[in-house]
Scaffold this active site. Structure first.
Site, short mmCIF file in Angstrom:
data_model
loop_
_atom_site.label_atom_id
_atom_site.label_comp_id
_atom_site.label_asym_id
_atom_site.label_seq_id
_atom_site.Cartn_x
_atom_site.Cartn_y
_atom_site.Cartn_z
N SER A 1 32.66 9.70 13.88
CA SER A 1 31.26 10.08 13.83
C SER A 1 30.51 10.12 14.98
O SER A 1 30.99 9.72 16.19
CB SER A 1 30.47 8.63 13.33
OG SER A 1 29.12 8.94 13.08
N LYS B 1 34.12 4.92 7.20
CA LYS B 1 33.46 6.14 7.39
C LYS B 1 32.42 6.63 6.60
O LYS B 1 31.38 6.95 6.77
CB LYS B 1 34.38 7.28 8.19
CG LYS B 1 33.58 8.84 8.48
CD LYS B 1 32.70 8.46 9.52
CE LYS B 1 31.69 9.41 9.95
NZ LYS B 1 31.63 10.61 9.23
N HIS C 1 29.71 4.41 6.50
CA HIS C 1 28.61 4.75 7.53
C HIS C 1 27.98 5.79 6.77
O HIS C 1 26.66 5.54 7.12
CB HIS C 1 29.65 5.26 8.81
CG HIS C 1 29.00 6.15 9.65
ND1 HIS C 1 28.52 7.24 9.58
CD2 HIS C 1 28.34 5.65 11.04
CE1 HIS C 1 27.85 7.68 10.64
NE2 HIS C 1 27.72 6.59 11.45
N ASN C 2 28.61 6.91 6.36
CA ASN C 2 27.57 8.01 5.82
C ASN C 2 26.72 7.55 4.96
O ASN C 2 25.49 8.11 4.78
CB ASN C 2 28.45 9.15 5.57
CG ASN C 2 29.16 9.92 6.80
OD1 ASN C 2 29.38 9.17 7.77
ND2 ASN C 2 29.38 11.16 6.56
N GLU D 1 24.03 6.04 6.51
CA GLU D 1 23.34 7.14 7.34
C GLU D 1 22.15 8.02 6.13
O GLU D 1 21.16 8.18 6.42
CB GLU D 1 24.38 8.34 7.64
CG GLU D 1 23.89 9.54 8.29
CD GLU D 1 24.90 10.40 8.76
OE1 GLU D 1 26.00 9.86 9.28
OE2 GLU D 1 24.93 11.57 8.08
C1 6PG Z 1 28.71 11.69 11.38
C2 6PG Z 1 28.13 12.33 10.45
C3 6PG Z 1 28.95 13.85 10.07
C4 6PG Z 1 28.33 14.74 9.19
C5 6PG Z 1 27.99 14.41 7.85
C6 6PG Z 1 26.89 15.01 7.63
O1 6PG Z 1 29.07 10.82 11.39
O2 6PG Z 1 28.88 12.35 12.39
O3 6PG Z 1 27.88 11.79 9.11
O4 6PG Z 1 30.05 13.35 9.07
O5 6PG Z 1 26.98 15.21 9.88
O6 6PG Z 1 28.92 14.65 7.12
O7 6PG Z 1 26.70 14.76 5.79
P1 6PG Z 1 26.02 15.69 4.97
O8 6PG Z 1 26.12 16.92 5.18
O9 6PG Z 1 26.39 15.08 3.54
O10 6PG Z 1 24.40 15.15 5.08
#
Ligand code: 6PG
Length: 464
Positions: free
Chosen positions: A128, A182, A185-186, A189
């Site tokens: 990430s 991960k 985590h997303n 996010e």
């Molecule tokens: C990270 C982000 C990375 C990416 C996401 C965006 O942790 O660096 O999460 O993995 O920016 O995949 O996800 P979306 O395109 O689904 O918003």
């Protein structure tokens, strides 16, 4: 000999290779098109001395020290599979292939099992921090065998972000554990981004603030309990103007959010594990609704789009956001615990919080508190009950209620913030309303129910 190999010199692959080289690792690279490899080597400048780029795949593999470790940074699915298949003839037993992209952990588990049957090792690594993180210090969540982790740990720790000198890289557990964490985590996010967007929307609509004014408010909040990468970039984004029109940048961006799938995977896996990460689900769902622009326009026309204006207190907004953020993290942590039990990963969630304190997209001041609280042990396995988190949650709760109440009364959507309140209110209700659900199920399907005053399964007096 090279310490590690990397295939696929796209944005993320190139950034990781340069990061590894910069931290003193000898890296062999390979790309499907030689032209890109040459371009990459030219861009590498001084770091080229730590990079090698054999022409043939056999020479590339043979240039890596044993047991070989090869990161495959090509599109997940068939392209990645094709690359791995083409490597196999040159690999020896015990060599390690690595997927460092955003993969579905179910795929990671099956790939690991298939490669293991052929004598190879496989690591699924969540990385990430976006391109900047990959180049200068990401947060790294590794899944796979202990042997593979020990081979890779020095390299991964060397390239990871550091929080007070501690590398933000950890072995999360076997097979898909790294990619699962991960994914969560997303999911967090997505939730955090959605809640921030709701707070922005309220300031804009209810308080009539300008994007730049709201951006300045986020910038100020970033010095307090809300300090985080996402709040910081929100402050910057909202204060930016479009160079072409001079308008606030946000005002020229279509209100239709994309998604690549990790948030959705989080929700799907939560449901499969009998969990409900409803704040994360609200965020995934809101992105889906945002994409339905035509239907929203029709809704405005046929149902009316009027929203009352009733200014909200800015301190309330900050406190509400902090409370809701605690609840979103709590859902993610509960989910990781459930998956860890299900798949026997023995995930150390305090360590997960520790490696999320720097490098990753959800890095925040709150994560340091979460790490400490999780290390001390979570009452009922619930983050929101822990000392250090329960207090700010409760302190912000009246504000969260006021904000959600004002938004609902005005007709302004706050799906994630209101979902957080529903979750909390449910989880502090000693007796809920599922007694009626059970009665209904028994009525129409004779599914049976437990009684408060007797063991076993029972049926109601509904007739036959
Ligand atoms: C990270 C982000 C990375 C990416 C996401 C965006 O942790 O660096 O999460 O993995 O920016 O995949 O996800 P979306 O395109 O689904 O918003």
């Amino acid at each position: 000999m090279a310490d590690i190999g990397l295939i696929g010199l796209g944005t993320m692959g190139s950034a990781l290779a340069l990061n590894m080289a910069e931290k003193g690792n000898d890296v062999a690279v390979w790309n499907r098109t030689r032209a890109r490899t040459d371009e990459f080597l030219a861009e590498a400048g001084d770091l080229a001395s730590k990079l090698s780029a054999p022409e043939g795949l056999d020479d590339f593999v043979n240039s890596i020290r044993s047991p070989r470790a090869i990161v495959v940074m090509v599109k997940a699915g068939a392209p990645a599979q094709a690359v791995m298949d083409s490597l196999k003839p040159y690999l020896d037993a015990g060599d390690i292939l690595i997927d460092a992209g955003n993969a579905d952990f179910n795929d990671t588990r099956s790939t690991e099992a298939a490669l293991k049957a052929e004598g190879f090792d496989f690591m699924g690594i969540g990385v990430s921090g976006g391109e900047e993180g990959a180049r200068h210090g990401p947060s790294i969540m590794a899944g796979g065998s202990v042997a593979a982790w020990e081979r890779l740990a020095p390299i991964l720790k060397s390239i990871a972000a550091k929080f007070e000198d501690q590398p933000c890289a950890a072995h999360i557990g076997s097979d898909g554990a790294g990619h699962f964490v991960k994914t969560v985590h997303n999911g967090i996010e997505y939730a955090d981004m959605q809640m921030i967007a709701e707070v922005y929307g309220l300031m804009r609509h209810m308080n009539g603030m300008s994007p730049a004014g709201i951006g300045a408010q986020f910038e100020a909040w970033n010095s307090g309990a809300l300090a985080s990468y996402l709040v910081e970039i929100t402050g910057q984004v909202l204060q930016a103007d479009d160079p072409e029109t001079g308008k606030p940048m946000v005002d020229v961006i279509l209100d239709s959010a994309g998604q690549k799938g990790t948030g959705r995977w989080t929700v799907i896996e939560a449901l499969k594990l009998g969990q409900s990460a409803n704040v994360i689900e609200a965020a995934v769902g809101a992105r889906g609704w945002s994409a339905a622009r035509d239907l929203r326009a029709m809704g405005a026309e046929m149902l009316g789009s009027d929203v009352a204006v009733a200014p909200v207190d800015l301190e309330d907004l900050a406190a509400a956001l902090l409370s809701a953020r605690i609840l979103a993290y709590a859902q993610g942590f509960t989910l990781i615990g459930a998956a860890s039990d299900e798949f026997n990963w023995s995930v150390d969630r305090a360590e997960v919080a520790e490696i999320w304190r720097a490098g990753c997209i959800i890095r925040s001041a709150l994560l340091d508190t979460i790490a400490g609280a999780t290390r001390a042990g979570l009452p009922g396995d619930a983050l929101y009950l822990a000392d250090g988190l329960r207090e700010p949650l409760l302190a912000g709760l009246p504000a969260l209620r006021r904000i959600v109440g004002a938004a609902v009364a005005a007709g302004f959507p706050v799906p994630a913030l209101s979902g957080a309140v529903a979750y909390l209110d449910t989880m502090r209700q000693p007796r809920g309303t599922a007694d009626l659900i059970q009665a209904q199920r028994d009525f129409f399907g004779a599914h049976g129910f437990g009684r408060v005053d007797a063991e076993g399964q029972h049926h109601g007096p509904w007739g036959s």
